[in-house]
Enzyme design. Structure first.
Site, short mmCIF file in Angstrom:
data_model
loop_
_atom_site.label_atom_id
_atom_site.label_comp_id
_atom_site.label_asym_id
_atom_site.label_seq_id
_atom_site.Cartn_x
_atom_site.Cartn_y
_atom_site.Cartn_z
N SER A 78 0.85 -1.20 0.00
CA SER A 78 0.00 0.00 0.00
C SER A 78 0.88 1.24 0.00
O SER A 78 1.99 1.22 0.55
CB SER A 78 -0.88 0.03 1.25
N TYR A 81 -2.00 -0.68 10.28
CA TYR A 81 -2.07 -1.10 8.87
C TYR A 81 -0.87 -0.54 8.10
O TYR A 81 -0.18 -1.28 7.40
CB TYR A 81 -3.38 -0.63 8.24
P1 NAD Z 1 -10.87 -7.35 -0.34
O1 NAD Z 1 -11.50 -7.23 1.00
O2 NAD Z 1 -11.73 -7.42 -1.56
O3 NAD Z 1 -9.84 -8.55 -0.37
C1 NAD Z 1 -9.13 -8.98 0.75
C2 NAD Z 1 -8.91 -10.46 0.62
O4 NAD Z 1 -8.05 -10.87 1.69
C3 NAD Z 1 -10.20 -11.28 0.73
O5 NAD Z 1 -10.27 -12.20 -0.34
C4 NAD Z 1 -10.04 -12.06 2.03
O6 NAD Z 1 -10.54 -13.39 1.93
C5 NAD Z 1 -8.52 -12.10 2.19
N1 NAD Z 1 -8.17 -12.25 3.59
C6 NAD Z 1 -8.25 -11.36 4.61
N2 NAD Z 1 -7.88 -11.92 5.77
C7 NAD Z 1 -7.56 -13.21 5.49
C8 NAD Z 1 -7.14 -14.31 6.27
N3 NAD Z 1 -6.99 -14.26 7.60
N4 NAD Z 1 -6.92 -15.48 5.63
C9 NAD Z 1 -7.10 -15.58 4.31
N5 NAD Z 1 -7.50 -14.58 3.51
C10 NAD Z 1 -7.73 -13.41 4.11
O7 NAD Z 1 -9.89 -6.08 -0.42
P2 NAD Z 1 -8.92 -5.47 -1.53
O8 NAD Z 1 -9.11 -4.02 -1.45
O9 NAD Z 1 -9.05 -6.17 -2.83
O10 NAD Z 1 -7.49 -5.78 -0.87
C11 NAD Z 1 -6.51 -6.62 -1.42
C12 NAD Z 1 -5.13 -6.16 -0.98
O11 NAD Z 1 -4.88 -4.86 -1.47
C13 NAD Z 1 -4.94 -6.08 0.54
O12 NAD Z 1 -3.66 -6.57 0.89
C14 NAD Z 1 -5.04 -4.59 0.82
O13 NAD Z 1 -4.34 -4.22 1.98
C15 NAD Z 1 -4.40 -4.03 -0.45
N6 NAD Z 1 -4.73 -2.63 -0.73
C16 NAD Z 1 -6.02 -2.26 -1.01
C17 NAD Z 1 -6.27 -0.93 -1.28
C18 NAD Z 1 -7.66 -0.43 -1.60
O14 NAD Z 1 -7.86 0.78 -1.68
N7 NAD Z 1 -8.64 -1.31 -1.81
C19 NAD Z 1 -5.25 0.02 -1.27
C20 NAD Z 1 -3.96 -0.40 -0.99
C21 NAD Z 1 -3.70 -1.74 -0.73
#
Ligand code: NAD
Length: 251
Positions: free
Chosen positions: A149, A162
């Site tokens: 991130s 985070y």
């Molecule tokens: P999302 O909630 O759609 O996806 C998160 C995924 O992580 C889900 O599939 C969930 O099953 C999995 N997960 C969480 N805890 C878990 C556990 N204990 N065991 C197994 N799986 C687990 O969210 P997203 O926004 O697609 O996020 C994906 C990645 O991108 C994350 O690492 C997040 O930190 C990062 N990210 C997201 C953003 C944003 O703005 N959406 C920005 C920067 C980074």
């Protein structure tokens, strides 16, 4: 039913791939010719449906907060087609805690973030190391992409635990790149705001990106998947953290 042996098709494991960025990465790598191992913590039905839709895909459910589950996930991923070429550590947890509210960032919050966002990606690489080295022996380095991130680079983000977990993931990315080269490349993508279920109600952040980011919007999951695909297709890049924030850091 066991899938057929596809020795000529590279295999990618994408964690957290039933929604958001992970699902977009899985779709993209599938389109690019990979067999894909889908994974999530809970949504098994969505995982099986996506596997059926993509073809050359299987789904494995596992809680990445549990070390035995991490080992089982990588074992099942390798067993699916007898090889593993790419690991995308996308699964992660977040949650909004105002940075000045120190009391709300409890020890339990810190530990949970660290376990899923830092320890799990490292342990999955450790479990997959042998398979990823074997990819190099077939002619292309094994490849790890960590989804980090912008909060791991700048003092921003949903909460201090985070942001600190993503900063640790960035450093782990560089350390692993050094430790595992030249057989395994390790890079990260550091998105700013991405339109996913995680950020659906982050109205202030969406307004910030519309008004201040040079690209005038947050990223779509497909924008991030494209950058992952670029890192996967390289034969040379390693130890890079690609900041994908639409230029917000410049404004
Ligand atoms: P999302 O909630 O759609 O996806 C998160 C995924 O992580 C889900 O599939 C969930 O099953 C999995 N997960 C969480 N805890 C878990 C556990 N204990 N065991 C197994 N799986 C687990 O969210 P997203 O926004 O697609 O996020 C994906 C990645 O991108 C994350 O690492 C997040 O930190 C990062 N990210 C997201 C953003 C944003 O703005 N959406 C920005 C920067 C980074």
């Amino acid at each position: 039913m066991k899938p057929p042996i596809l020795a000529d098709r590279p295999v990618a494991l994408v964690t957290g791939s039933t929604s958001g960025i992970g699902a977009a990465v899985a779709r993209r790598l599938s389109r690019d010719g990979f067999a894909v191992v889908l994974h999530s913590r809970r949504s098994a039905e969505a995982g099986r449906a996506l596997a059926a839709e993509l073809g050359h895909a299987v789904y494995v459910q596992a809680d990445l907060a549990d070390d035995a589950e991490r080992t089982r996930l990588v074992g099942e991923a390798q067993a699916a087609w007898g090889r593993l070429d790419v690991l995308v550590n996308n699964a992660g947890i977040s949650g909004v805690i105002p940075h000045a509210d120190l009391g709300a960032a409890t020890a339990a919050v810190w530990q949970a973030m660290h376990e899923v966002n830092v320890v799990a990606p490292f342990r999955l690489v450790a479990e997959a190391e042998g398979a990823l080295r074997a990819a190099a022996a077939r002619g292309r380095p094994g490849c790890v992409v960590n989804i980090s991130s912008h909060a791991g680079i700048r003092p921003k983000g949903a909460s201090i635990p985070y942001a600190a977990s993503k900063a640790a993931l960035n450093h782990t990315t560089r350390l692993l790149a050094l430790a595992l080269a030249p057989e395994i490349r390790v890079n990260a993508v550091a998105p700013g705001l991405v339109d996913t279920p995680l950020t659906a109600d982050w109205t202030q952040a969406h307004a910030l990106w519309r008004e201040r980011a040079p690209m005038r919007r947050g990223a779509s999951p497909e924008d991030i998947a494209e950058i992952v695909a670029m890192l996967v297709s390289s034969s040379y890049l390693t130890g890079e953290i690609v900041l994908a924030d639409g230029g917000l850091n410049l404004a």
